[in-house]
Design an enzyme around this catalytic site. Structure first.
Site, mmCIF file in Angstrom:
data_model
loop_
_atom_site.group_PDB
_atom_site.id
_atom_site.type_symbol
_atom_site.label_atom_id
_atom_site.label_comp_id
_atom_site.label_asym_id
_atom_site.label_seq_id
_atom_site.Cartn_x
_atom_site.Cartn_y
_atom_site.Cartn_z
ATOM 1 C CE LYS A 116 -3.705 -2.093 1.937
ATOM 2 N NZ LYS A 116 -5.334 -1.339 2.843
ATOM 3 C CD GLU A 200 -5.176 6.308 4.218
ATOM 4 O OE1 GLU A 200 -3.984 5.332 2.788
ATOM 5 O OE2 GLU A 200 -5.848 5.948 4.803
ATOM 6 C CG HIS A 235 -12.290 -1.092 8.215
ATOM 7 N ND1 HIS A 235 -13.389 -0.342 8.335
ATOM 8 C CD2 HIS A 235 -11.564 -1.553 9.842
ATOM 9 C CE1 HIS A 235 -13.302 0.272 8.681
ATOM 10 N NE2 HIS A 235 -11.374 -0.232 10.398
ATOM 11 N NE ARG A 291 -9.075 -9.300 -4.934
ATOM 12 C CZ ARG A 291 -10.059 -8.861 -4.249
ATOM 13 N NH1 ARG A 291 -10.877 -8.508 -5.107
ATOM 14 N NH2 ARG A 291 -9.555 -7.781 -2.718
HETATM 15 P P1 ADP Z 1 -8.267 -3.333 3.659
HETATM 16 O O1 ADP Z 1 -6.780 -3.530 2.313
HETATM 17 O O2 ADP Z 1 -7.479 -3.623 4.953
HETATM 18 O O3 ADP Z 1 -9.718 -3.627 2.693
HETATM 19 P P2 ADP Z 1 -9.035 -0.265 3.146
HETATM 20 O O4 ADP Z 1 -7.291 0.501 2.859
HETATM 21 O O5 ADP Z 1 -9.567 -0.879 1.376
HETATM 22 O O6 ADP Z 1 -8.458 -1.767 3.559
HETATM 23 O O7 ADP Z 1 -9.652 -0.240 3.943
HETATM 24 C C1 ADP Z 1 -11.018 -0.707 4.017
HETATM 25 C C2 ADP Z 1 -12.188 -0.016 5.021
HETATM 26 O O8 ADP Z 1 -11.184 0.986 5.785
HETATM 27 C C3 ADP Z 1 -12.720 1.141 3.831
HETATM 28 O O9 ADP Z 1 -13.604 0.991 2.974
HETATM 29 C C4 ADP Z 1 -12.557 2.056 5.169
HETATM 30 O O10 ADP Z 1 -14.233 1.629 5.714
HETATM 31 C C5 ADP Z 1 -11.843 1.628 5.850
HETATM 32 N N1 ADP Z 1 -10.796 3.185 5.516
HETATM 33 C C6 ADP Z 1 -9.698 2.673 5.385
HETATM 34 N N2 ADP Z 1 -9.033 3.675 5.115
HETATM 35 C C7 ADP Z 1 -9.272 4.808 5.116
HETATM 36 C C8 ADP Z 1 -9.410 6.096 5.834
HETATM 37 N N3 ADP Z 1 -8.813 7.244 5.852
HETATM 38 N N4 ADP Z 1 -10.355 6.730 6.875
HETATM 39 C C9 ADP Z 1 -11.443 6.238 7.366
HETATM 40 N N5 ADP Z 1 -11.798 4.978 6.642
HETATM 41 C C10 ADP Z 1 -10.878 4.447 6.340
#
Ligand code: ADP
Length: 505
Positions: A116, A200, A235, A291
């Site tokens: 990431k 973040e 999540h 994917r």
């Molecule tokens: P993963 O790869 O583990 O699925 P992601 O980065 O795609 O992680 O994030 C998964 C979920 O977490 C997102 O759909 C959102 O709901 C929450 N999320 C991720 N980053 C943030 C952020 N900076 N602020 C608020 N919620 C977040």
């Protein structure tokens, strides 16, 4: 086009890929673990090979065995589905080294997007907006404290190697940051074998909106619009829809252009998804999934484009015959994930034998399932048993159609998330499209345990359908899957999965 492909997956996605292959006139080879002898993907394939015991480390994650089976069966290409080996660059390289085609992007593209922090750096270079934070892994807790102070609390600590919502920690204030940094690192180490963590800005209640992409080998990269995936628990997505209730055509075009730029930056090929957070008209790149995704059917229903068929056709070298301007969106689609989890009990995984299954049908209803009566649902795999997807002219009609379909559905033998989905379909904020990723936190009553009117109606309808199903089952003898032989290099000999060979191929 290929003559034969191997599907290196199980459950609903394996069946989905086999169906796409058959519609293209391509034979499909299935693989299965000892727990999956009775699985529908095994029945649907032209050949099936036993690859090991239930734990995926000994079966679906055995790259060497999968490649060996592909060669032995004469398959020319491997479709990885999602999860398992789908985003592992070394596997893709090994497939290529064996002289086979991987149905998906290059190992380089997967590597570029897999970490990431690396992906964030690349996206910043490509001019793609990312959530404010670091582009590199944090060196220590002191750096975490300094950066958090700069961007302002709350912040989110995230595993660089993260996925599936694991290895994330919200930090509300400076007092918690050092402890959270250590905890996030430990969790990341345990889950991914890599303790790198980055930071973040934590956005309060954004929407999760993602863009579907298709890219061929001939320079065509286009987007198929967005999916709204804000209904999540811890999540993890539970309900997805297309289009989003809030995006304007201009915002869709802007997000689409951003996603296309992200894909081009890594020479992406195949189907992929750029996930974003969206808040007050602003959007930020989160990550790219290299994917096919669980929720791809909602895009297929509103665009009429078969994404899985296109994955195969692109891997076979075909060029996309349509341009961005040709992509049209029609109506509204919703997907509910039918997981074997008990919503009345903190979504605890539920196990057991599927005693009976009544699948909804009728106008605008699609069932992408991976179970049949008699199938044993255990704890070895993801609890997602199936997806129920509906399509209707408008969002509210799609919601009503989903309710109707959920009420027709009957899964006997395990608890499922269906009662939860039914409650959401009736919930006023959901119906108004006022949702964000905190939806379940602010609507905790949806996890209520009391049976409600919808459930009682469902029970009455299901009882009637069940009786009919029982009558049908008495009339049709079950396919015997016990005939699968176990011999051969990979520990499993081929067997014809189809009684009567009705496809005649
Ligand atoms: P993963 O790869 O583990 O699925 P992601 O980065 O795609 O992680 O994030 C998964 C979920 O977490 C997102 O759909 C959102 O709901 C929450 N999320 C991720 N980053 C943030 C952020 N900076 N602020 C608020 N919620 C977040």
């Amino acid at each position: 086009m290929f003559k034969k492909i191997l599907v290196a997956n199980r459950g609903e996605i394996a069946l989905r890929v086999i169906r796409a292959a058959h519609e293209l006139g391509v034979q499909a080879v299935a693989v299965y673990s000892e727990a999956d002898r009775l699985a529908p993907h095994v029945m649907a394939a032209d050949e099936a090979y036993l690859i090991g015991p239930a734990p995926s480390a000994q079966s679906y994650l055995r790259a060497d065995v999968l490649i060996e089976v592909a060669k032995k069966s004469g398959a020319e290409a491997i479709h990885p589905g999602y999860g398992f080996l789908s985003e592992r660059a070394p596997f893709i390289q090994a497939v290529r080294d064996a002289g086979l085609v991987f149905i998906g992007p290059s190992p380089d593209a997967v590597t570029a997007m897999g970490d990431k922090t690396a992906a964030r750096s690349r996206m910043i270079d490509a001019g793609v907006p990312v959530v404010p934070g670091t582009a590199q892994a944090l060196v220590d807790a002191a750096e975490a404290r300094r950066v958090a102070g700069e961007i302002g609390y709350p912040v989110l600590l995230k595993a660089a190697a993260g996925g599936g919502g694991k290895g994330m920690r919200i930090v509300a204030s400076e007092a918690e940051i050092e402890k959270a940094f250590d905890a996030a690192g430990n969790e990341a180490q345990a889950a991914f074998g890599d303790r790198s963590v980055y930071i973040e800005k934590y956005l309060e209640g954004p929407r999760h909106i993602e863009i579907q992409l298709l890219a061929d080998r001939h320079g065509n990269t286009l987007h198929l619009g967005e999916r709204e995936c804000s209904i999540q628990r811890r999540h993890q997505k539970l309900i997805e829809e297309a289009p989003s209730a809030v995006l304007t055509p201009e915002e869709r075009a802007a997000m689409g252009a951003m996603a296309v730029a992200a894909a081009r930056a890594v020479n992406y090929e195949g189907a992929g998804t750029v996930e974003c957070l969206y808040q007050n008209g602003e959007f930020y790149f989160l990550e790219m999934n290299t994917r096919i995704q669980v929720e791809h059917p909602v895009t297929e229903l509103v665009t009429g484009v078969d994404l899985v068929q296109w994955q195969i056709r692109i891997a076979a070298g075909e060029a996309l015959p349509f341009t961005q301007d040709d992509v049209r969106w029609r109506g509204h689609a919703i997907e509910c994930r039918i997981t074997s989890e008990d919503p009345a009990n903190s979504f605890l995984p539920s196990t057991g034998r599927i005693r009976n299954l009544v699948v909804p049908s009728g106008p605008g209803v699609r069932w992408d399932g991976g179970i049949t009566p008699g199938f044993e649902v255990g704890l070895s795999y993801d609890p997602m048993l199936a997806k129920l997807i509906v399509h209707a002219p408008t969002r509210i009609e799609a919601i009503e159609r989903m309710k109707r379909a959920l009420l027709e559905l009957r899964v006997e033998g395990v608890d499922t998330a269906v009662p939860f989905h039914l409650r959401v379909m009736d919930e006023p904020d959901f119906r108004a499209g006022t949702i964000d990723i905190k939806y379940l936190d602010t609507h905790a009553d949806l996890l209520a345990t009391e049976p409600d009117e919808a459930l009682l109606r469902a029970a009455a309808l299901a009882a009637a359908l069940l009786e009919e199903e029982r009558r049908n089952q008495r009339a049709v003898p079950r396919v015997q899957a016990g005939s699968a032989s176990a011999s051969g290099a990979a520990g499993g000999g081929a067997w014809r999965g189809r009684a009567g060979g009705w496809r005649g191929r």
